[in-house]
Design a protein around this motif. Structure first.
Motif, PDB file in Angstrom:
ATOM      1  N   ALA A 172      78.109  71.675  36.066  1.00 12.96           N
ATOM      2  CA  ALA A 172      78.237  72.264  34.734  1.00 12.96           C
ATOM      3  C   ALA A 172      77.683  73.682  34.681  1.00 12.96           C
ATOM      4  CB  ALA A 172      77.518  71.387  33.705  1.00 12.96           C
ATOM      5  N   THR A 173      76.717  73.980  35.549  1.00  8.25           N
ATOM      6  CA  THR A 173      76.140  75.321  35.579  1.00  8.25           C
ATOM      7  C   THR A 173      77.173  76.356  36.001  1.00  8.25           C
ATOM      8  OG1 THR A 173      73.991  74.332  36.115  1.00  8.25           O
ATOM      9  CG2 THR A 173      74.197  76.692  36.465  1.00  8.25           C
ATOM     10  N   ASP A 174      78.182  75.950  36.762  1.00  8.71           N
ATOM     11  CA  ASP A 174      79.252  76.867  37.162  1.00  8.71           C
ATOM     12  C   ASP A 174      80.005  77.431  35.960  1.00  8.71           C
ATOM     13  OD1 ASP A 174      78.867  76.814  39.903  1.00  8.71           O
ATOM     14  OD2 ASP A 174      80.133  75.042  40.183  1.00  8.71           O
ATOM     15  N   GLU A 175      79.948  76.696  34.830  1.00  8.53           N
ATOM     16  CA  GLU A 175      80.674  77.157  33.652  1.00  8.53           C
ATOM     17  C   GLU A 175      80.061  78.423  33.056  1.00  8.53           C
ATOM     18  OE1 GLU A 175      81.349  74.073  30.769  1.00  8.53           O
ATOM     19  OE2 GLU A 175      81.494  72.522  32.324  1.00  8.53           O
ATOM     20  N   LYS A 177      77.394  80.170  34.990  1.00  9.78           N
ATOM     21  CA  LYS A 177      76.870  80.954  36.109  1.00  9.78           C
ATOM     22  C   LYS A 177      77.776  80.759  37.323  1.00  9.78           C
ATOM     23  CE  LYS A 177      73.148  82.996  34.590  1.00  9.78           C
ATOM     24  NZ  LYS A 177      73.006  84.471  34.650  1.00  9.78           N
ATOM     25  N   PRO A 178      79.000  81.278  37.257  1.00  9.25           N
ATOM     26  CA  PRO A 178      79.905  81.122  38.402  1.00  9.25           C
ATOM     27  C   PRO A 178      79.453  81.995  39.574  1.00  9.25           C
ATOM     28  CG  PRO A 178      80.866  82.583  36.764  1.00  9.25           C
ATOM     29  CD  PRO A 178      79.611  82.039  36.146  1.00  9.25           C
ATOM     30  N   GLY A 179      79.901  81.620  40.763  1.00  6.63           N
ATOM     31  CA  GLY A 179      79.606  82.434  41.933  1.00  6.63           C
ATOM     32  C   GLY A 179      78.187  82.312  42.449  1.00  6.63           C
ATOM     33  N   ARG A 180      77.527  81.214  42.150  1.00  9.13           N
ATOM     34  CA  ARG A 180      76.166  81.036  42.682  1.00  9.13           C
ATOM     35  C   ARG A 180      76.208  80.756  44.189  1.00  9.13           C
ATOM     36  NH1 ARG A 180      74.117  76.147  40.412  1.00  9.13           N
ATOM     37  NH2 ARG A 180      76.315  75.699  39.963  1.00  9.13           N
ATOM     38  N   HIS A 181      75.108  81.119  44.835  1.00 12.01           N
ATOM     39  CA  HIS A 181      74.956  80.839  46.258  1.00 12.01           C
ATOM     40  C   HIS A 181      73.634  80.118  46.465  1.00 12.01           C
ATOM     41  CE1 HIS A 181      73.191  84.885  45.478  1.00 12.01           C
ATOM     42  NE2 HIS A 181      72.192  84.389  46.205  1.00 12.01           N
ATOM     43  N   PRO A 182      73.453  79.412  47.592  1.00 10.94           N
ATOM     44  CA  PRO A 182      72.201  78.681  47.831  1.00 10.94           C
ATOM     45  C   PRO A 182      70.996  79.617  47.943  1.00 10.94           C
ATOM     46  CG  PRO A 182      73.941  77.898  49.277  1.00 10.94           C
ATOM     47  CD  PRO A 182      74.453  79.149  48.631  1.00 10.94           C
ATOM     48  N   VAL A 183      69.852  79.111  47.499  1.00 11.20           N
ATOM     49  CA  VAL A 183      68.567  79.800  47.656  1.00 11.20           C
ATOM     50  C   VAL A 183      67.710  78.953  48.594  1.00 11.20           C
ATOM     51  CG1 VAL A 183      66.442  80.546  46.521  1.00 11.20           C
ATOM     52  CG2 VAL A 183      68.646  80.904  45.395  1.00 11.20           C
ATOM     53  N   GLY A 201      67.167  81.741  39.198  1.00 10.07           N
ATOM     54  CA  GLY A 201      67.628  80.634  40.019  1.00 10.07           C
ATOM     55  C   GLY A 201      67.486  79.297  39.331  1.00 10.07           C
ATOM     56  N   TYR A 202      68.215  78.295  39.874  1.00 10.71           N
ATOM     57  CA  TYR A 202      68.259  76.955  39.290  1.00 10.71           C
ATOM     58  C   TYR A 202      67.985  75.912  40.359  1.00 10.71           C
ATOM     59  CZ  TYR A 202      70.717  79.471  35.585  1.00 10.71           C
ATOM     60  OH  TYR A 202      71.055  80.354  34.601  1.00 10.71           O
ATOM     61  N   VAL A 203      67.279  74.848  39.966  1.00 13.77           N
ATOM     62  CA  VAL A 203      67.037  73.712  40.849  1.00 13.77           C
ATOM     63  C   VAL A 203      67.408  72.432  40.106  1.00 13.77           C
ATOM     64  CG1 VAL A 203      65.179  72.233  41.700  1.00 13.77           C
ATOM     65  CG2 VAL A 203      65.312  74.572  42.475  1.00 13.77           C
ATOM     66  N   PHE A 204      68.096  71.517  40.811  1.00 14.30           N
ATOM     67  CA  PHE A 204      68.431  70.192  40.278  1.00 14.30           C
ATOM     68  C   PHE A 204      68.040  69.174  41.337  1.00 14.30           C
ATOM     69  CE2 PHE A 204      71.520  73.347  38.897  1.00 14.30           C
ATOM     70  CZ  PHE A 204      71.376  73.287  37.521  1.00 14.30           C
TER      71      PHE A 204
END
Length: 412
Positions: A172-175, A177-183, A201-204
């Motif tokens: 849902a975060t892609d909606e 924050k598109p184009g995220r890459h791994p941290v 940044g985001y963590v789940f």
């Protein structure tokens, strides 16, 4: 900066509430007041106090009117004691932005003014049957060089539901924050962390029936600094999360709802005086849980420990139980501490030992602009008021403070 938020809770079970915390300063004469464990306060006759429309005697605290959501809030309040304090992760992040008990409602999951978690997450918690949750956010209070940490713990019915929810939160975060890459996070190669700009940044993370959500914002784009900040948070939060045992739904109402009768000592609401913004928080808390509400959290953490504050209750007032009268005065001093542009105001009539203040900036949880802090034996109570129109002082704060004093004086 807020994570985002709002929605409506769907699940079934039972209900309850309670809370606690600390402060001190010795004032007044050494006259012993009947009912007090020791000297240190000016003698007060409760019969002479102006309590206005407020109740002046203790009331029993019951669950008679509890609904399903009220029951789940009992579990949420307990979970708050397992949520990491952001300033323990980074001492720069001490400015309180928000603290919530999380439910599947639009007041939590909404991208507008009232929410704290993204609206895109609402369908996730709804169809995975969110049971309980907590959220806190603090920052360094800087617009030019922002540091921000938001953390949420959410409980679902099963480990499988939590895993599904974590995956769906990420999707849902892609909606937005598109184009995220791994941290990369040192020591946590399997943790799902991402960013689109290496600044936020985001963590789940699913752990048993719980999901950990976190958003971190750093002053500059720096993937290493962002990963390091996430590592600090995870190093503290994961052990707490692993020690959190979910209460079986049928057992939630068996949790202590009024430990040592502390809820009887708080100022209860009446039809005329109720502050509905406080309703969801009514109940008891441990010291860590209460610290998430405190604007002076970093300083109060030490004071609570040193004053032996072991219980806090929230109702229309917030009541802290300390070690003894001396500790209570010390806690009062901390709770009534004046910030740079705060100012002291007069004490209520007949209560010279009460300390009151006007805040330059309203506190963020209940929007109180004015506070009064009173001591009675082992107890310290904080009463708040938003004020009248245009931020003017509302004299009913003095009546509420007098009523709270009277309740404490009459409670054995």
């Amino acid at each position: 900066m807020r994570f985002a938020a709002t929605s409506k809770l769907r699940t079934a079970a039972i209900a309850t509430v309670v809370a606690i915390l600390v402060v001190g300063v010795v004032a007044g004469c050494a006259t012993e007041v009947p009912g007090h464990a020791g000297p240190g306060m000016t003698a007060v006759d409760p019969k002479g106090l102006n309590i206005g429309p407020y109740p002046s005697a203790p009331r029993d605290y019951t669950t008679d009117d509890f609904e399903k959501d009220d029951v789940f809030r009992i579990e949420s309040r307990r979970m708050l004691g397992y949520l990491v304090l952001p300033y323990d992760v980074d001492s720069d992040i001490g400015h309180l932005v928000d603290t919530r008990l999380v439910e599947a409602t639009s007041s939590i999951f909404d991208d507008g003014f009232v929410g704290v978690l993204p609206g895109q997450y609402l369908p996730v918690v709804e169809h995975n049957n969110l049971i309980a949750g907590v959220y806190t956010q603090r920052s360094n209070d800087s617009l030019r060089s922002i540091k921000n940490l938001a953390i949420a713990l959410l409980r679902f019915p099963s480990d499988a539901a939590a895993r599904t929810a974590a995956t769906e939160f990420d999707r849902a975060t892609d909606e937005f924050k598109p184009g995220r890459h791994p941290v990369a996070i040192d020591g946590y190669p399997d943790i799902r962390a991402s960013s689109d700009n290496d600044k936020k940044g985001y963590v789940f993370l699913a752990r048993g029936p719980f999901v950990l959500l976190s958003m971190i914002t750093m002053p500059e784009s720096d993937p290493k600094a962002l990963g390091t900040q996430f590592k600090k948070m995870l190093d503290l939060q994961i052990p707490k999360l692993d020690s959190l045992v979910p209460t079986p739904l049928d057992d939630i109402l068996d949790l202590p709802l009024n430990p040592d009768g502390i809820m009887r000592r708080t100022l209860p609401p009446t039809k005329e005086t109720r502050e509905y913004s406080r309703d969801h928080y009514v109940g008891s808390y441990d010291g860590i849980g209460q610290l998430h509400f405190e604007r002076n959290g970093p300083d109060l953490k030490r004071t609570l420990q040193e004053t032996g504050t072991d219980l806090v209750a929230q109702n229309q007032s917030t009541l802290y139980r300390t070690r003894d009268l001396t500790a209570s005065f010390r806690l009062q001093n901390a709770l009534a501490h004046l910030g740079t542009d705060d100012e002291a105001i007069d004490s209520p009539p007949g209560l010279p030992d009460v300390r009151c203040l006007k805040l330059d900036e309203s506190e963020p949880i209940f929007s109180s602009k004015y506070l009064c802090v009173l001591v009675y034996d082992r107890y310290v109570a904080v009463l708040g008021s938003k004020g009248q129109g245009l931020g003017q002082f509302d004299p009913t704060l003095y009546q509420a403070t007098a009523a709270q004093y009277s309740i404490l004086a009459k409670t054995q």
